[in-house]
Design an enzyme around this catalytic site. Structure first.
Site, PDB file in Angstrom:
ATOM      1  N   LEU A  62      57.516 -27.358 -23.436  1.00 22.54           N
ATOM      2  CA  LEU A  62      57.729 -28.609 -24.175  1.00 22.54           C
ATOM      3  C   LEU A  62      57.932 -28.377 -25.671  1.00 22.54           C
ATOM      4  O   LEU A  62      58.301 -29.303 -26.393  1.00 22.54           O
ATOM      5  CB  LEU A  62      56.561 -29.572 -23.943  1.00 22.54           C
ATOM      6  N   ASP A 304      60.902 -23.509 -14.956  1.00 19.60           N
ATOM      7  CA  ASP A 304      60.913 -22.750 -16.212  1.00 19.60           C
ATOM      8  C   ASP A 304      61.829 -23.433 -17.224  1.00 19.60           C
ATOM      9  O   ASP A 304      62.624 -22.787 -17.913  1.00 19.60           O
ATOM     10  CB  ASP A 304      61.333 -21.294 -15.979  1.00 19.60           C
TER      11      ASP A 304
END
Length: 428
Positions: A62, A304
């Site tokens: 993130l 991922d």
């Protein structure tokens, strides 16, 4: 508040699609039946589309704090919701790193303020991801972090990894590993194979991954620790994990959509949208990954998701960072290229995105059942569309799948009874 999903279908016990309605009461599913026939505060017509448990992704970057030009907690979780994900686990390669109680506390506060879906953060194994000093695993585990990882870099010394595994085992925590022996990476930027030679780019040997997995499974056996391998990419890695499972070692593994769907042969030029770590390997590696998923050696699929700025990815293989985005494209890509191609079943795909990751990590999510959390994803399997990176909710546009034609669009995402994403074109 009660919400009723009508005109829906689900995968039944016989694996066949069956008509259903779903009644949600607050945060939980109250009833699933062919027809419920009760009044609700909100009624949503699913137009004959399929309802699934909300997807789970245990491997997401993130970027916040410290990398907001790449992604934020808000944009990343909006991307997750659009992709049908209701639970994601955020990696700790941020600035600062969540490696102590204060930084974890700050991260949890920001997640609580900005996240659209459920975010379970990792803490790092070592301070600052430097591989030099172990974090206080017990203290961080008591704060409720998801697991421990130095994702992005491998733990280079067996001693540190063994110590970390012993401490994790003592508190019932998991060690999650990016496996890469830096001493045999040799400055590589793509797989060490025929394409790296054609493009005259330095290659990353397969051995750099598999040799560290081989070390770690023996350490995990000695420590009595649950050890999870990130983004498996080589046939040798699959073999090592398969042998370790047969020996009764508590090892699990994930594979990413791009490693299932692509291999080095799709790279024809110096385009860093094909640069990820681990890299796209040879065709035989790709085939071994699917075989490992089908026989249970690899437990589930994780994206991922790794967003980067456009200008960063424009620097080519030698200058660009590793990574591609994946949250908004995973399901349609996998459905179209594996399920519709007859390589896997829809039931298997959904299990690898829901039940399996929940089971591996003991999460109370990933089920479409009465009394379960009302985490629900509705998918239109029939509408064909082009993947368009310019429509991504993610800040990251770095994908090798731009303009791929797919089916399997998530059109409605609900978390704990609350609608967090709705495809307006479908419901207009």
């Amino acid at each position: 508040m009660k919400t009723l999903l009508t005109n829906a279908k689900r995968l039944g016990l016989s694996k066949e699609m069956e008509v259903c309605e779903v009644l949600i009461d607050g945060q939980f599913i109250e009833t699933i039946a062919p027809s419920i026939g009760v009044e609700a505060d909100q009624v949503i017509d699913c137009h004959g589309n399929l309802v699934f448990p909300g997807f789970i992704d245990v491997h997401v970057h993130l970027r916040e704090p410290g990398g907001k030009h790449k992604e934020t907690i808000k944009t990343g979780t909006e991307a997750a919701a659009r992709g049908g994900y209701t639970t994601i686990c955020s990696m700790p390669n941020t600035n600062p790193v969540p490696d102590n109680t204060e930084t974890v506390k700050q991260l949890l506060k920001k997640i609580n303020e900005d996240a659209v879906v459920r975010v379970l953060p990792y803490a790092s194994i070592t301070e600052g991801l430097k591989g030099e000093t172990l974090t206080n695993i017990k203290e961080l585990a008591d704060m409720g972090v998801f697991a421990f990882t130095d994702d992005g870099v491998g733990i280079q010394t067996a001693d540190y990894m063994l110590q970390a595994m012993k401490e994790a085992a003592a508190v019932g925590a998991s060690i999650v590993a990016h496996c890469e022996d830096n001493s045999i990476v040799y400055g590589g930027v793509m797989h060490d194979g025929k394409v790296s030679k054609q493009l005259n780019l330095p290659g990353i040997p397969s051995l750099s991954e598999s040799v560290q997995i081989a070390r770690d499974v023996l350490l995990a056996e000695a420590a009595g620790c649950h050890y999870h391998v990130c983004h498996v990419s080589t046939k040798e890695s699959v073999r090592v994990i398969r042998d370790a499972k047969r020996a009764g070692i508590n090892v699990t593994a994930e594979v990413s959509p791009h490693h299932l769907l692509l291999n080095e042969e799709v790279i024809s030029e110096d385009d860093a949208n094909f640069k990820m770590n681990p890299p796209l390997r040879a065709k035989e590696d790709q085939e071994a990954l699917l075989a490992g998923l089908l026989d249970g050696t690899i437990d589930f699929i994780a994206t991922d998701h790794a967003p980067h700025a456009v200008e960063e990815k424009a620097k080519g293989f030698l200058g660009a960072p590793f990574g591609i985005v994946g949250l908004e494209t995973a399901f349609p890509l996998l459905y179209t290229n594996l399920v519709e191609a007859g390589k896997i079943t829809l039931c298997q795909l959904v299990e690898w995105l829901t039940i399996k990751p929940a089971k591996v990590f003991g999460l109370p999510y990933g089920r479409l059942a009465e009394k379960a959390f009302a985490d629900i994803t509705v998918v239109d399997l029939n509408k064909e569309f082009l993947i368009d990176k310019e429509t991504f909710r993610s800040k990251g546009k770095n994908t090798p799948f731009h303009n791929w034609k797919v089916r399997g669009m998530p059109i409605l995402t609900i978390i704990e009874g609350k609608v967090v994403y709705q495809e307006e074109d479908v419901y207009a």
